[in-house]
Design a protein around this motif. Structure first.
Motif, PDB file in Angstrom:
ATOM      1  N   UNK A   1       2.912   1.208  -9.077  1.00  0.00           N
ATOM      2  CA  UNK A   1       2.241   2.453  -9.430  1.00  0.00           C
ATOM      3  C   UNK A   1       0.780   2.162  -9.761  1.00  0.00           C
ATOM      4  N   UNK A   2       0.002   3.241  -9.937  1.00  0.00           N
ATOM      5  CA  UNK A   2      -1.450   3.132 -10.107  1.00  0.00           C
ATOM      6  C   UNK A   2      -1.875   3.813 -11.402  1.00  0.00           C
ATOM      7  N   UNK A   3      -2.774   3.172 -12.118  1.00  0.00           N
ATOM      8  CA  UNK A   3      -3.453   3.782 -13.259  1.00  0.00           C
ATOM      9  C   UNK A   3      -4.952   3.768 -12.973  1.00  0.00           C
ATOM     10  N   UNK A   4      -5.586   4.928 -13.017  1.00  0.00           N
ATOM     11  CA  UNK A   4      -7.030   5.009 -12.790  1.00  0.00           C
ATOM     12  C   UNK A   4      -7.723   5.008 -14.145  1.00  0.00           C
ATOM     13  N   UNK A   5      -8.561   4.002 -14.365  1.00  0.00           N
ATOM     14  CA  UNK A   5      -9.246   3.809 -15.635  1.00  0.00           C
ATOM     15  C   UNK A   5     -10.751   3.976 -15.445  1.00  0.00           C
ATOM     16  N   UNK A   6     -11.493   3.822 -16.525  1.00  0.00           N
ATOM     17  CA  UNK A   6     -12.943   4.037 -16.475  1.00  0.00           C
ATOM     18  C   UNK A   6     -13.634   3.079 -15.502  1.00  0.00           C
ATOM     19  N   UNK A   7     -13.226   1.821 -15.495  1.00  0.00           N
ATOM     20  CA  UNK A   7     -13.927   0.820 -14.689  1.00  0.00           C
ATOM     21  C   UNK A   7     -13.219   0.493 -13.368  1.00  0.00           C
ATOM     22  N   UNK A   8     -12.118   1.172 -13.095  1.00  0.00           N
ATOM     23  CA  UNK A   8     -11.446   0.889 -11.833  1.00  0.00           C
ATOM     24  C   UNK A   8     -10.004   1.359 -11.844  1.00  0.00           C
TER      25      UNK A   8
ATOM     26  N   UNK B   1       0.841  -1.210   0.000  1.00  0.00           N
ATOM     27  CA  UNK B   1       0.000   0.000   0.000  1.00  0.00           C
ATOM     28  C   UNK B   1       0.869   1.250   0.000  1.00  0.00           C
ATOM     29  N   UNK B   2       1.789   1.331   0.963  1.00  0.00           N
ATOM     30  CA  UNK B   2       2.537   2.576   1.136  1.00  0.00           C
ATOM     31  C   UNK B   2       3.646   2.747   0.093  1.00  0.00           C
ATOM     32  N   UNK B   3       3.985   1.692  -0.631  1.00  0.00           N
ATOM     33  CA  UNK B   3       5.067   1.805  -1.619  1.00  0.00           C
ATOM     34  C   UNK B   3       4.571   2.236  -2.988  1.00  0.00           C
ATOM     35  N   UNK B   4       3.266   2.491  -3.122  1.00  0.00           N
ATOM     36  CA  UNK B   4       2.708   2.883  -4.410  1.00  0.00           C
ATOM     37  C   UNK B   4       3.098   4.310  -4.788  1.00  0.00           C
ATOM     38  N   UNK B   5       3.390   4.502  -6.065  1.00  0.00           N
ATOM     39  CA  UNK B   5       3.621   5.829  -6.631  1.00  0.00           C
ATOM     40  C   UNK B   5       2.498   6.177  -7.599  1.00  0.00           C
ATOM     41  N   UNK B   6       2.419   7.466  -7.931  1.00  0.00           N
ATOM     42  CA  UNK B   6       1.404   7.898  -8.887  1.00  0.00           C
ATOM     43  C   UNK B   6       1.726   7.407 -10.295  1.00  0.00           C
ATOM     44  N   UNK B   7       3.002   7.301 -10.627  1.00  0.00           N
ATOM     45  CA  UNK B   7       3.394   6.867 -11.957  1.00  0.00           C
ATOM     46  C   UNK B   7       4.577   5.924 -11.922  1.00  0.00           C
ATOM     47  N   UNK B   8       4.846   5.306 -13.042  1.00  0.00           N
ATOM     48  CA  UNK B   8       5.941   4.356 -13.144  1.00  0.00           C
ATOM     49  C   UNK B   8       7.288   5.065 -12.993  1.00  0.00           C
ATOM     50  N   UNK B   9       8.171   4.499 -12.170  1.00  0.00           N
ATOM     51  CA  UNK B   9       9.544   5.001 -11.998  1.00  0.00           C
ATOM     52  C   UNK B   9       9.597   6.427 -11.469  1.00  0.00           C
ATOM     53  N   UNK B  10       8.589   6.810 -10.677  1.00  0.00           N
ATOM     54  CA  UNK B  10       8.612   8.159 -10.106  1.00  0.00           C
ATOM     55  C   UNK B  10       9.728   8.314  -9.076  1.00  0.00           C
ATOM     56  N   UNK B  11       9.923   7.285  -8.235  1.00  0.00           N
ATOM     57  CA  UNK B  11      10.920   7.363  -7.164  1.00  0.00           C
ATOM     58  C   UNK B  11      11.711   6.059  -7.100  1.00  0.00           C
TER      59      UNK B  11
ATOM     60  N   UNK C   1       6.557  -9.432 -10.255  1.00  0.00           N
ATOM     61  CA  UNK C   1       5.609  -8.415 -10.705  1.00  0.00           C
ATOM     62  C   UNK C   1       4.213  -9.017 -10.864  1.00  0.00           C
ATOM     63  N   UNK C   2       3.211  -8.250 -10.487  1.00  0.00           N
ATOM     64  CA  UNK C   2       1.842  -8.681 -10.737  1.00  0.00           C
ATOM     65  C   UNK C   2       0.928  -7.469 -10.845  1.00  0.00           C
ATOM     66  N   UNK C   3      -0.182  -7.644 -11.545  1.00  0.00           N
ATOM     67  CA  UNK C   3      -1.191  -6.595 -11.681  1.00  0.00           C
ATOM     68  C   UNK C   3      -2.376  -6.914 -10.783  1.00  0.00           C
ATOM     69  N   UNK C   4      -2.901  -5.893 -10.130  1.00  0.00           N
ATOM     70  CA  UNK C   4      -4.071  -6.043  -9.272  1.00  0.00           C
ATOM     71  C   UNK C   4      -5.154  -5.114  -9.793  1.00  0.00           C
ATOM     72  N   UNK C   5      -6.287  -5.688 -10.133  1.00  0.00           N
ATOM     73  CA  UNK C   5      -7.423  -4.900 -10.611  1.00  0.00           C
ATOM     74  C   UNK C   5      -8.356  -4.597  -9.443  1.00  0.00           C
ATOM     75  N   UNK C   6      -8.661  -3.319  -9.258  1.00  0.00           N
ATOM     76  CA  UNK C   6      -9.605  -2.911  -8.220  1.00  0.00           C
ATOM     77  C   UNK C   6     -10.759  -2.202  -8.910  1.00  0.00           C
ATOM     78  N   UNK C   7     -11.890  -2.893  -9.008  1.00  0.00           N
ATOM     79  CA  UNK C   7     -13.043  -2.332  -9.693  1.00  0.00           C
ATOM     80  C   UNK C   7     -13.750  -1.279  -8.857  1.00  0.00           C
ATOM     81  N   UNK C   8     -14.554  -0.482  -9.519  1.00  0.00           N
ATOM     82  CA  UNK C   8     -15.344   0.526  -8.806  1.00  0.00           C
ATOM     83  C   UNK C   8     -16.449  -0.142  -8.010  1.00  0.00           C
TER      84      UNK C   8
END
Length: 365
Positions: free
Chosen positions: A215-222, A199-209, A233-240
């Motif tokens: 990092x997080x990408x906010x899309x239409x469905x989540x 949770x706390x290691x997330x950045x707004x964009x790739x390779x920011x720090x 590496x893994x992707x986690x989808x969090x739906x609305x």
């Protein structure tokens, strides 16, 4: 340990496990150069990232504990080259399982899981010093097997936070900057089945720090989280969600909007006045403290004393909450949590629909 020039086996230089400048260096017969020195520095940096910071801290505590025990008994924790004193380590494991020695540490005996963790810590520390700890040696393997047989107990697991409980917890938070941040942490951690470090290691964009682990990408469905975890590496989808009040993506959007964060760490500290967002990333312990605080504020499990309630829940309760509550095929939960096996996922499922499949009847009885 003091180096004794009269005993070659004792005259070795023993680096500190975190002293990468000593542990990784040019061979003595190779002349240094700008390029080679840079490669050494890069290799030292890679070495630091071979294990997580929390793991390194735990292993350092393990070594300190073992060293104190050795000093009290007049023993050398390193022992003669080329391997550590395995008989001494076997006695140490025996002491951990239950002896008067432990009163100095406030316990009568350590759990089997703690003993195994301490042995792993010793193996790692010895490896950093150029030693090999053979865990299959009879002085270790047979002692550990006997400890497990005699003292093993079911693992103590933190309680899962259920959906109605996480909703009650977030309603205790105000709508100032601190409240918006903490609401996003709780809902994102629950819906994503995330570890507190993730949770706390997330950045707004790739390779920011440099210290980012995702990092997080906010899309239409989540929201799509890309995480660099201990398993890769893994992707986690969090739906609305079905309601803005409980939607983790909406909570994240609100926090990012009012905090004006569009680069670097997402979850950062806030000034004492509560009106200014700082640049420094939150420590993962904040997640555990937040869970415990909101558990009390929401009066979760009121039948229990406050001390017992605090002991029941931790940051891991968010991760267990998703595994226990999501009414979907188990494989989707396994993927979300990043587990290699379904068995590991089942360990997180504190509230399962037991006996849904009745093999007794299916067998004709």
């Amino acid at each position: 340990m003091s180096n004794n020039p009269e005993n070659p086996s004792r005259a070795i230089k023993v680096p500190h496990p975190h002293d990468n400048d000593e542990a990784i260096a040019l061979p003595s017969d190779v002349a240094g150069s700008g390029t080679l020195d840079l490669l050494v520095k890069t290799a030292q940096d890679y070495s630091k990232h071979a294990t997580s910071e929390n793991t390194r801290k735990a292993y350092a505590r393990d070594w300190a504990h073992f060293s104190r025990w050795c000093r009290r008994h007049g023993a050398d924790p390193v022992g003669p080259a080329p391997c550590p004193d395995l008989q001494l380590i076997g006695l140490y494991l025996t002491a951990l399982a239950g002896s008067a020695d432990n009163t100095a540490f406030g316990v009568s005996s350590f759990s089997v899981s703690t003993i195994e963790r301490r042995l792993s810590g010793l193996s790692w520390n010895y490896a950093q010093r150029g030693f090999t700890l053979d865990r299959r040696d009879r002085h270790i393997a047979t002692v550990l097997a006997g400890i497990k047989r005699k003292h093993a107990r079911p693992p103590v697991q933190k309680e899962a936070i259920l959906p109605e409980e996480i909703i009650a917890m977030v309603t205790t938070l105000p709508f100032d900057l601190r409240g918006l941040r903490d609401r996003s942490i709780l809902l994102l951690g629950f819906a994503g089945g995330l570890r507190r470090s993730e949770i706390v290691s997330l950045d707004a964009g790739k390779d920011d720090t440099p210290d980012s682990r995702g990092w997080v990408e906010i899309l239409e469905y989540g929201a799509l989280l890309t995480l660099n975890t201990k398993t890769g590496w893994r992707e986690v989808e969090i739906g609305r969600g079905s309601s803005e009040q409980t939607c983790p993506v909406h909570a994240l959007e609100q926090w990012l909007h009012f905090s004006r964060i569009d680069f670097g760490p997402i979850f950062v500290r806030i000034s004492r006045s509560g009106k200014r967002v700082m640049e420094s990333r939150l420590n993962d312990r904040h997640v555990a403290r937040l869970v415990k605080k909101t558990i009390l504020d929401a009066n979760i499990r009121p039948e229990l004393p406050e001390k017992d309630r605090l002991a029941l829940f931790s940051g891991h309760s968010l991760r267990a909450g998703l595994a226990s509550s999501a009414e979907v095929d188990e494989r989707y939960v396994q993927k979300q949590l990043g587990h290699a096996s379904a068995e590991m996922t089942r360990r997180y499922q504190r509230r399962r629909d037991r006996f849904r499949v009745n093999l007794t009847k299916a067998a004709g009885l």
